[in-house]
Structures are given as structure tokens and as C-alpha cells.
Design an enzyme around this catalytic site. Structure first.
Site, PDB file in Angstrom:
ATOM      1  CD  GLU A 157      -3.603  -0.488   2.322  1.00 15.86           C
ATOM      2  OE1 GLU A 157      -4.196  -0.900   2.064  1.00 15.86           O
ATOM      3  OE2 GLU A 157      -2.695   0.745   2.926  1.00 15.86           O
ATOM      4  CG  HIS A 182       7.572 -29.647  -1.262  1.00 13.21           C
ATOM      5  ND1 HIS A 182       8.797 -30.974  -1.775  1.00 13.21           N
ATOM      6  CD2 HIS A 182       8.685 -29.388  -0.146  1.00 13.21           C
ATOM      7  CE1 HIS A 182       9.434 -31.051  -0.713  1.00 13.21           C
ATOM      8  NE2 HIS A 182       9.967 -29.571  -0.482  1.00 13.21           N
ATOM      9  CE  LYS A 212     -12.476   1.341   1.291  1.00 14.97           C
ATOM     10  NZ  LYS A 212     -11.505   2.263   2.443  1.00 14.97           N
TER      11      LYS A 212
HETATM   12  O1  PA5 Z   1      -2.888   1.435   5.948  1.00 18.67           O
HETATM   13  C1  PA5 Z   1      -4.401   1.816   6.336  1.00 18.67           C
HETATM   14  O2  PA5 Z   1      -4.715   2.873   6.210  1.00 18.67           O
HETATM   15  C2  PA5 Z   1      -5.545   0.418   5.138  1.00 18.67           C
HETATM   16  O3  PA5 Z   1      -5.185  -0.349   4.046  1.00 18.67           O
HETATM   17  C3  PA5 Z   1      -6.264   0.561   6.536  1.00 18.67           C
HETATM   18  O4  PA5 Z   1      -5.670   0.194   7.646  1.00 18.67           O
HETATM   19  C4  PA5 Z   1      -7.603  -0.392   6.347  1.00 18.67           C
HETATM   20  O5  PA5 Z   1      -7.777   0.069   5.066  1.00 18.67           O
HETATM   21  C5  PA5 Z   1      -8.795  -0.585   7.409  1.00 18.67           C
HETATM   22  O6  PA5 Z   1      -9.218   0.624   7.547  1.00 18.67           O
HETATM   23  P1  PA5 Z   1      -9.845   1.912   8.650  1.00 18.67           P
HETATM   24  O7  PA5 Z   1      -8.569   1.314   9.963  1.00 18.67           O
HETATM   25  O8  PA5 Z   1     -10.476   2.660   8.910  1.00 18.67           O
HETATM   26  O9  PA5 Z   1     -11.151  -0.110   9.019  1.00 18.67           O
END
Ligand code: PA5
Length: 450
Positions: free
Chosen positions: A288, A309, A423
Site C-alpha cells: 500500500e 514444494h 469501494k
Molecule cells: O493503511 C491503511 O490505512 C489501510 O489499509 C487501513 O489499515 C485499512 O483500510 C483499514 O481501515 P480502517 O482502520 O479505517 O478501518
């Protein structure tokens, strides 16, 4: 105290390449540290290990004690950065079959994870297992609006409402979210649930060392003070812009060098099943943070020797755009000695009196050489042992390496604009908003045959 070390003897990277990177790394370090206090920089995690308050730790430890006392099952409801760190910690530091241990040995409730998928089967199976137990939950969402987390929270809260009075629910529902905004914050205030704050300047995937990871890990019996001590020492150790003296930055530089040589996939390999979720956490952290603007290393992972494997063939002889980062734990503290067998029908007497950890280590060394020979250079991150201290140390090592690596590759490592795309479509299809726009887009695509 031994330190985490990066061994790059199988990396095919030469000194000149590191020398070339040295000033780039140094300026990335300066940029990172200069930006720490800037608004919206999402760099709160950098100083967190030296800034958290003892009051907060006491509050977390006392909530954890309450949960341990009144619960048979504890459910961590969250997705991505809101649960992967906890799962990494519990898997790495606690028993491999934690939930199956007798309570007296576990000294903690069974731990389950939910809100990280939308599978009815998974939730129904979870409810089957927990419905007759005393349950506590920790709902974790920074935004407070994540669909997976919110939907599952509603389902589990409904089950809990059938079992417990309003007052009892207050002892069993714990919320970790933003200080001011989001539906979870509103709910916590309206219903009086105990809540913890995710600092607004720390993004989800960098939040494991905040209440996000600390509360649930404390419930499992992990010593969170030690985790933070390890992170604090890592803060000191890696606050040095000299690439030649900073193994965290060496790792970031190696990634950058590999990428520029066409190694677009990094495989994180472990030789301990307990590190599986550390890899899952690592994949989110790097994926990310770096995968944007049409660039970035694709972070993948393997559990070895298991996956030798299944995926071993590909790593050995498939496309040559891979490099491997192996996590080696020098001392796992658990061992078995292979016994001699009079008949030796399995032909294994050559291993008699050898430790299983030694055999695992030889498998690792043999694999590293084979992969290098096959055109997959590899590096090893050597961790002295797996305990709370080194877990915290390693988490901070990866977070800082990820930040420097992202800056080196010219992206903003602290946003995730691409996550919104799915989303938007899901909300349109579910009738929340945007359905007509989506329909139009799909029609245009069909008419134009794209
Ligand atoms: O790194 C990030 O901000 C995202 O990947 C969040 O961890 C993930 O989408 C969860 O979001 P939230 O804590 O708002 O539910």
C-alpha cells in the site's frame, strides 16, 4: 544487545552501488525527519516509541486484564492495518495452537479475527464456535466507516445484545478509532463503550505499535512494554542517515537497487510458520505504501520449506524479475533432536543426533544458494531471536525501511488513493450511491468494446 542485521552476500550488489545510494538515502532520511511535525504528513509513527504515555499503557493493560478475566473468547474486528499487526504478533510470539491450549496454560481467552472479509460462511462458523462462550470484542477502525468491519461489528453486537445486559456490554465492547471522527467514535460516546485513540497522524498500516495492536496483543498475554522497548531501541538505532551504519536503510537501498535492475517482485521468505502473518502485515505495509503512480515492487511471500514444494519451481526457474528477502531467526528457543533408529528403514540415520533447527537452517542455506544460482538474488534479515523485544524492533525496522524506500522511489508512502476504487463500485452496486454513474461507465465500455 545483538542487533538485527542485513546479510547481502547473495544479493549481487557491489560496494559502488551502495556508495551511489548513500547520499540519496541521507537526503531521504532528512526529508522524513523534517516532515515529522508537518500537518497531514502521517509521520506520527516515527517518534511514537519515544512519545507514548505511561498512562496509555496502564489503561491498555487494565482493559486487557478485564478482558482476560471475563472472557473465554476475544474477537478482534478489523481489516488491513487494523488487525494484521496483532495477528502477526500473536502468531509470532504465542503458541502455534494457542486457541487449543487448556485455559490454564494459555492464561488468556481464545483469540479470533473477524471483520477482515465479507464471507457469511466465515462469520457463521465463527458464531458457531463462540456463541456459547463469554465474549469480548475489540472493534478497530481508524476511519470508523470500513464496510467489512462495520457489517461484522453489527452482526456480532446483535449476538452479544442477546446474551448481555447494557451494562455488561460496556465491559465487553472496546473500540479503537479516531479521536473525533467516524461512526465508531459516535457510537463509543453514545453507548459508553471504553475506547482507545488511533493518533490522527498515524496511518492504518503504520499503527501496530499504538492501541490498535497493543490492546489485543496485551489480551493474548504479550508483554507490550517489551515490544515498545524494542521499537524505542530501533528508533535510536535507525535514526542515523549513514547508509553504511544503518541496516534498516541498507534494506531500503537494496530494494531500490533491485527495482532498478528489473527485480519487480520481492518475496519475503520465512522458515517458521509462526511468521506467516508477519509476512501478511509486511505485504500490506510495502504494497500500500509503494504501489502507486504505476510503479512499485510487488510484495509477495512464501512460507518455507512448505512452499518449496509448491512455488519453489517458479522461484528457481520462472521469470527472473524476483528477488528474495529471507527472515532468519537465529535462536527460536525450541528444538528437537533426531534420534538414531536401529533399523534405519527410512534411511535417516545420517541425521541422528542433529537438531531439527539445524536441519531447517541447512535447508535455508541450501535454498539461498540454489536461488542465487537460478538468478534469484537474495538477502537475509537476521533477527537474534523471536521475543517481544525483537518483534518491536523488527516492526520499527520495516516501517522505517518502507518509508525511506518509498521516498527513494519518488512516491508518497503514506496515502492509499487506489483502495477507494473498489469501494466506490461496491457502494454503487449495493445502492448506497453512484449506481447510475457505474451503469453509464459499463455501457460506454461495452459500446466502445473496451
Ligand atoms: O493503511 C491503511 O490505512 C489501510 O489499509 C487501513 O489499515 C485499512 O483500510 C483499514 O481501515 P480502517 O482502520 O479505517 O478501518
Amino acid at each position: 544487545m545483538k542487533k538485527i542485521a542485513v546479510n547481502y552476500k547473495n544479493s549481487l550488489i557491489c560496494d559502488e552501488e551502495f556508495e551511489y545510494m548513500a547520499h540519496l538515502v541521507s537526503s531521504s532520511h532528512k526529508k522524513l525527519h523534517q516532515d515529522v511535525d508537518k500537518e497531514n504528513s502521517y509521520l506520527g509513527w516515527v517518534n511514537y516509541p519515544i512519545q507514548y504515555s505511561t498512562n496509555l499503557l496502564n489503561k491498555i493493560n487494565s482493559a486487557a486484564s478485564k478482558i482476560k478475566k471475563n472472557s473465554d473468547a476475544f474477537i478482534v474486528i478489523g481489516i488491513g492495518g487494523s488487525y494484521l499487526g496483532t495477528r502477526a504478533g500473536v502468531s509470532a510470539l504465542k503458541h502455534s495452537f494457542f486457541n487449543m491450549l487448556p485455559r490454564a496454560r494459555r492464561q488468556a481467552p481464545e483469540i479470533y479475527y473477524a471483520g477482515n472479509n465479507l464471507s457469511a460462511t466465515y462469520i457463521n462458523h465463527l458464531l458457531d464456535v463462540v456463541k456459547d462462550k463469554d465474549i469480548s470484542i475489540n472493534v478497530i477502525s481508524k476511519s470508523g466507516t470500513t464496510t467489512e468491519t462495520a457489517v461484522v461489528f453489527r452482526i456480532i453486537k446483535d449476538l452479544m445484545k442477546e446474551k448481555y445486559s447494557e451494562d455488561e456490554l460496556k465491559d465487553r465492547i472496546f473500540i479503537t478509532t479516531d479521536k473525533d471522527s467516524g461512526a465508531l467514535r459516535t457510537l463509543a460516546s453514545l453507548e459508553g463503550f471504553e475506547s482507545f485513540v488511533i493518533p490522527s497522524d498515524i496511518g492504518g498500516r503504520f499503527s501496530i505499535l499504538t492501541p490498535v495492536g497493543l490492546l489485543p496483543m496485551a489480551v493474548s498475554g504479550i508483554n507490550i512494554n517489551e515490544i515498545l522497548k524494542g521499537a524505542k531501541d530501533a528508533f535510536e538505532e535507525y535514526n542515523n542517515d549513514n547508509l553504511m551504519e544503518n541496516d534498516c536503510y541498507r534494506y531500503a537501498a537494496i530494494r531500490n537497487i533491485m527495482y532498478n535492475k528489473g527485480k519487480y517482485i520481492e518475496i519475503l521468505a520465512n522458515y517458521e510458520p509462526s511468521l506467516h502473518y508477519l509476512s501478511e502485515w509486511w505485504k500490506q505495509l510495502f504494497g500500500e505504501s509503494e504501489g502507486k503512480d504505476n510503479k512499485g515492487i510487488f510484495p509477495a511471500s512464501v512460507d518455507l520449506t512448505t512452499d518449496l514444494h509448491s512455488l519453489g519451481q517458479y522461484i528457481q526457474e520462472g521469470r527472473r524479475d524476483i528477488f528474495e528477502t529471507v527472515i532468519k531467526i537465529d535462536d527460536m528457543k525450541s528444538d528437537i533432536v533426531i534420534q538414531s533408529d536401529e533399523e534405519n528403514l527410512d534411511g535417516l540415520n545420517y541425521l541422528a543426533s542433529k537438531k531439527l533447527s539445524y536441519i531447517n537452517k541447512m535447508a535455508m542455506e541450501g535454498t539461498n544458494i540454489a536461488h542465487l544460482d537460478g538468478g534469484c538474488p537474495n538477502i537475509t534479515i537476521e533477527v537474534p531471536r523471536m521475543n517481544e523485544y525483537y518483534f518491536g524492533n523488527l516492526i520499527y525496522f520495516f516501517e522505517k525501511a518502507c518509508a525511506i524506500s518509498g521516498i527513494l522511489s519518488g512516491v508518497n508512502p503514506f496515502n492509499q488513493p487506489g483502495v477507494e476504487a473498489y469501494k466506490k463500485n461496491m457502494f454503487a452496486l449495493l445502492g448506497k450511491k453512484g449506481f447510475e454513474d457505474l451503469k453509464q461507465k459499463l455501457n460506454n465500455r461495452m459500446n466502445n468494446n473496451i
